[in-house]
Design a protein around this motif. Structure first.
Motif, short mmCIF file in Angstrom:
data_model
loop_
_atom_site.label_atom_id
_atom_site.label_comp_id
_atom_site.label_asym_id
_atom_site.label_seq_id
_atom_site.Cartn_x
_atom_site.Cartn_y
_atom_site.Cartn_z
N MET A 240 0.84 -1.19 0.00
CA MET A 240 0.00 0.00 0.00
C MET A 240 0.87 1.25 0.00
O MET A 240 1.95 1.26 0.59
CB MET A 240 -0.90 0.02 1.26
N THR A 241 0.38 2.26 -0.62
CA THR A 241 1.05 3.56 -0.58
C THR A 241 0.72 4.22 0.77
O THR A 241 -0.26 3.85 1.42
CB THR A 241 0.55 4.47 -1.71
N HIS B 125 -3.21 5.60 4.99
CA HIS B 125 -3.90 6.70 5.68
C HIS B 125 -5.41 6.57 5.56
O HIS B 125 -6.15 6.83 6.51
CB HIS B 125 -3.43 8.04 5.11
N ARG B 126 -5.88 6.14 4.40
CA ARG B 126 -7.34 6.10 4.17
C ARG B 126 -7.99 4.80 4.62
O ARG B 126 -9.22 4.70 4.67
CB ARG B 126 -7.62 6.35 2.68
N GLY C 226 3.49 -6.76 0.17
CA GLY C 226 2.64 -7.27 1.24
C GLY C 226 2.60 -6.31 2.41
O GLY C 226 3.32 -5.32 2.44
N SER C 227 1.71 -6.63 3.35
CA SER C 227 1.51 -5.77 4.50
C SER C 227 1.49 -6.60 5.77
O SER C 227 1.05 -7.74 5.77
CB SER C 227 0.19 -5.00 4.39
N CYS C 228 1.98 -6.00 6.86
CA CYS C 228 1.95 -6.67 8.16
C CYS C 228 1.17 -5.80 9.13
O CYS C 228 1.51 -4.64 9.35
CB CYS C 228 3.38 -6.89 8.64
N LYS D 273 2.73 -2.08 8.72
CA LYS D 273 3.95 -1.95 7.93
C LYS D 273 3.64 -2.54 6.55
O LYS D 273 3.11 -3.63 6.45
CB LYS D 273 5.11 -2.70 8.57
N SER D 274 3.95 -1.79 5.50
CA SER D 274 3.57 -2.24 4.17
C SER D 274 4.65 -1.93 3.14
O SER D 274 5.26 -0.87 3.16
CB SER D 274 2.25 -1.56 3.76
N GLU D 275 4.89 -2.89 2.26
CA GLU D 275 5.75 -2.65 1.11
C GLU D 275 4.88 -2.75 -0.13
O GLU D 275 4.31 -3.82 -0.41
CB GLU D 275 6.88 -3.69 1.04
#
Ligand SMILES: Nc1ncnc2c1ncn2[C@@H]1O[C@H](COP(=O)(O)OP(=O)(O)O)[C@@H](O)[C@H]1O
Ligand SMILES: [Mg+2]
Length: 62
Positions: free
Chosen positions: A1-2, A7-8, A48-50, A42-44
């Motif tokens: 995610m950006t 944020h959203r 993926g996202s954690c 935390k996201s790349e």
């Protein structure tokens, strides 16, 4: 995610899907908030996202 997407996340009707409702994450965030929990994300992007979810041992309401 950006950073913008993070944020959203949890805002009502925010969805990146064509036919998404954008309600699922709002419900999840509200439940965690009602239990005095907190979320670390935390996201790349594209990888993926954690999501780390924390709850206090004792809830104020108990
Ligand atoms: N498991 C998941 N994997 C990847 N992205 C997700 C996931 N859950 C939610 N998201 C992202 O968060 C947005 C909002 O999710 P949600 O509130 O469940 O609404 P919806 O699923 O209807 O889009 C999704 O559109 C997507 O961008
Ligand atoms: Mg969903």
């Amino acid at each position: 995610m950006t950073p913008e997407q993070i944020h959203r996340l949890g805002m009502p009707y925010y969805s990146t899907k064509e036919k998404g409702t954008g309600l699922g994450m709002m419900v999840v965030f509200n439940i965690i908030k009602s239990m005095n929990g907190k979320i670390d994300i935390k996201s790349e992007q594209g990888k993926g996202s954690c999501f780390s979810i924390y709850f206090p041992l004792k809830n104020e309401r108990n």
